[in-house]
Design a protein around this motif. Structure first.
Motif, PDB file in Angstrom:
ATOM      1  N   MET A 116       0.831  -1.178   0.000  1.00  0.00           N
ATOM      2  CA  MET A 116       0.000   0.000   0.000  1.00  0.00           C
ATOM      3  C   MET A 116       0.882   1.249   0.000  1.00  0.00           C
ATOM      4  O   MET A 116       1.877   1.315   0.705  1.00  0.00           O
ATOM      5  CB  MET A 116      -0.895  -0.013   1.247  1.00  0.00           C
ATOM      6  CG  MET A 116      -1.895   1.105   1.288  1.00  0.00           C
ATOM      7  SD  MET A 116      -3.067   0.759   2.609  1.00  0.00           S
ATOM      8  CE  MET A 116      -3.291   2.394   3.209  1.00  0.00           C
ATOM      9  N   GLN A 117       0.491   2.225  -0.773  1.00  0.00           N
ATOM     10  CA  GLN A 117       1.262   3.463  -0.889  1.00  0.00           C
ATOM     11  C   GLN A 117       1.120   4.304   0.378  1.00  0.00           C
ATOM     12  O   GLN A 117       0.037   4.438   0.934  1.00  0.00           O
ATOM     13  CB  GLN A 117       0.781   4.251  -2.085  1.00  0.00           C
ATOM     14  CG  GLN A 117       1.568   5.513  -2.344  1.00  0.00           C
ATOM     15  CD  GLN A 117       1.053   6.253  -3.557  1.00  0.00           C
ATOM     16  OE1 GLN A 117       0.214   5.763  -4.282  1.00  0.00           O
ATOM     17  NE2 GLN A 117       1.561   7.438  -3.759  1.00  0.00           N
ATOM     18  N   GLN A 118       2.243   4.872   0.805  1.00  0.00           N
ATOM     19  CA  GLN A 118       2.249   5.706   2.004  1.00  0.00           C
ATOM     20  C   GLN A 118       1.461   6.989   1.735  1.00  0.00           C
ATOM     21  O   GLN A 118       1.599   7.609   0.697  1.00  0.00           O
ATOM     22  CB  GLN A 118       3.691   6.045   2.374  1.00  0.00           C
ATOM     23  CG  GLN A 118       3.813   6.905   3.598  1.00  0.00           C
ATOM     24  CD  GLN A 118       5.267   7.143   3.952  1.00  0.00           C
ATOM     25  OE1 GLN A 118       6.131   6.361   3.605  1.00  0.00           O
ATOM     26  NE2 GLN A 118       5.518   8.227   4.624  1.00  0.00           N
ATOM     27  N   LYS A 119       0.629   7.369   2.684  1.00  0.00           N
ATOM     28  CA  LYS A 119      -0.170   8.577   2.542  1.00  0.00           C
ATOM     29  C   LYS A 119       0.659   9.799   2.924  1.00  0.00           C
ATOM     30  O   LYS A 119       1.534   9.729   3.768  1.00  0.00           O
ATOM     31  CB  LYS A 119      -1.403   8.491   3.424  1.00  0.00           C
ATOM     32  CG  LYS A 119      -2.384   7.422   2.993  1.00  0.00           C
ATOM     33  CD  LYS A 119      -3.665   7.518   3.769  1.00  0.00           C
ATOM     34  CE  LYS A 119      -4.716   6.517   3.406  1.00  0.00           C
ATOM     35  NZ  LYS A 119      -4.559   5.671   2.317  1.00  0.00           N
ATOM     36  N   SER A 120       0.344  10.914   2.294  1.00  0.00           N
ATOM     37  CA  SER A 120       1.045  12.153   2.612  1.00  0.00           C
ATOM     38  C   SER A 120       0.596  12.662   3.974  1.00  0.00           C
ATOM     39  O   SER A 120      -0.429  12.225   4.519  1.00  0.00           O
ATOM     40  CB  SER A 120       0.768  13.214   1.541  1.00  0.00           C
ATOM     41  OG  SER A 120      -0.559  13.707   1.669  1.00  0.00           O
ATOM     42  N   LYS A 121       1.351  13.605   4.478  1.00  0.00           N
ATOM     43  CA  LYS A 121       1.023  14.233   5.754  1.00  0.00           C
ATOM     44  C   LYS A 121      -0.383  14.830   5.703  1.00  0.00           C
ATOM     45  O   LYS A 121      -1.191  14.662   6.622  1.00  0.00           O
ATOM     46  CB  LYS A 121       2.062  15.333   6.011  1.00  0.00           C
ATOM     47  CG  LYS A 121       2.140  15.837   7.406  1.00  0.00           C
ATOM     48  CD  LYS A 121       3.172  16.958   7.484  1.00  0.00           C
ATOM     49  CE  LYS A 121       4.311  16.556   8.352  1.00  0.00           C
ATOM     50  NZ  LYS A 121       5.190  17.690   8.691  1.00  0.00           N
ATOM     51  N   HIS A 122      -0.681  15.508   4.610  1.00  0.00           N
ATOM     52  CA  HIS A 122      -1.985  16.157   4.432  1.00  0.00           C
ATOM     53  C   HIS A 122      -3.116  15.119   4.374  1.00  0.00           C
ATOM     54  O   HIS A 122      -4.167  15.300   4.995  1.00  0.00           O
ATOM     55  CB  HIS A 122      -1.957  17.013   3.169  1.00  0.00           C
ATOM     56  CG  HIS A 122      -3.192  17.797   2.929  1.00  0.00           C
ATOM     57  ND1 HIS A 122      -3.544  18.876   3.708  1.00  0.00           N
ATOM     58  CD2 HIS A 122      -4.168  17.654   2.012  1.00  0.00           C
ATOM     59  CE1 HIS A 122      -4.687  19.361   3.277  1.00  0.00           C
ATOM     60  NE2 HIS A 122      -5.084  18.644   2.243  1.00  0.00           N
ATOM     61  N   GLU A 123      -2.909  14.028   3.638  1.00  0.00           N
ATOM     62  CA  GLU A 123      -3.929  12.980   3.528  1.00  0.00           C
ATOM     63  C   GLU A 123      -4.206  12.338   4.886  1.00  0.00           C
ATOM     64  O   GLU A 123      -5.374  12.120   5.250  1.00  0.00           O
ATOM     65  CB  GLU A 123      -3.488  11.907   2.538  1.00  0.00           C
ATOM     66  CG  GLU A 123      -3.479  12.353   1.104  1.00  0.00           C
ATOM     67  CD  GLU A 123      -2.835  11.335   0.183  1.00  0.00           C
ATOM     68  OE1 GLU A 123      -3.364  11.161  -0.935  1.00  0.00           O
ATOM     69  OE2 GLU A 123      -1.819  10.715   0.556  1.00  0.00           O
ATOM     70  N   LEU A 124      -3.146  12.035   5.630  1.00  0.00           N
ATOM     71  CA  LEU A 124      -3.335  11.420   6.944  1.00  0.00           C
ATOM     72  C   LEU A 124      -4.049  12.367   7.896  1.00  0.00           C
ATOM     73  O   LEU A 124      -4.936  11.957   8.648  1.00  0.00           O
ATOM     74  CB  LEU A 124      -1.996  10.981   7.535  1.00  0.00           C
ATOM     75  CG  LEU A 124      -1.463   9.643   7.053  1.00  0.00           C
ATOM     76  CD1 LEU A 124      -0.047   9.404   7.563  1.00  0.00           C
ATOM     77  CD2 LEU A 124      -2.374   8.504   7.485  1.00  0.00           C
ATOM     78  N   MET A 125      -3.684  13.646   7.866  1.00  0.00           N
ATOM     79  CA  MET A 125      -4.344  14.602   8.751  1.00  0.00           C
ATOM     80  C   MET A 125      -5.827  14.743   8.391  1.00  0.00           C
ATOM     81  O   MET A 125      -6.676  14.839   9.278  1.00  0.00           O
ATOM     82  CB  MET A 125      -3.643  15.961   8.695  1.00  0.00           C
ATOM     83  CG  MET A 125      -4.109  16.926   9.761  1.00  0.00           C
ATOM     84  SD  MET A 125      -4.016  16.299  11.461  1.00  0.00           S
ATOM     85  CE  MET A 125      -2.283  16.307  11.744  1.00  0.00           C
TER      86      MET A 125
END
Length: 87
Positions: free
Chosen positions: A1-10
């Protein structure tokens, strides 16, 4: 699974937090609703997983997510006013 960006996780953390808070309000007036209790548990677990992913990848979100095994690591990363926040 692709790592989510900081913005996506927030964004995920905020969405799951809203769901947990909203369902908690519902449960205040429907304390025995099994579907409500199950939904609360589900979104609480998703929120905890998203916070864990964020903390492991980008550092603690709050003082409650600091690793204090042998060092207070809260101060290791730049503060938001130092340009660390890409929001």
């Amino acid at each position: 699974m692709q790592q989510k960006s900081k913005h996506e996780l927030m964004n995920l953390i905020n969405q799951f937090s809203f769901m947990v808070d909203d369902i908690a309000l519902y449960l205040d007036t429907h304390p025995t609703c099994r579907d409500g209790i199950d939904a609360y548990k589900h979104y609480k677990m998703l929120r905890e997983e998203a916070i864990s992913d964020y903390t492991c990848t980008y550092g603690p979100i709050s003082k409650y997510n600091v690793n204090v095994d042998n060092y207070w690591d809260w101060v290791n990363k730049p503060w938001p006013w130092e340009g660390a926040c890409d929001c």
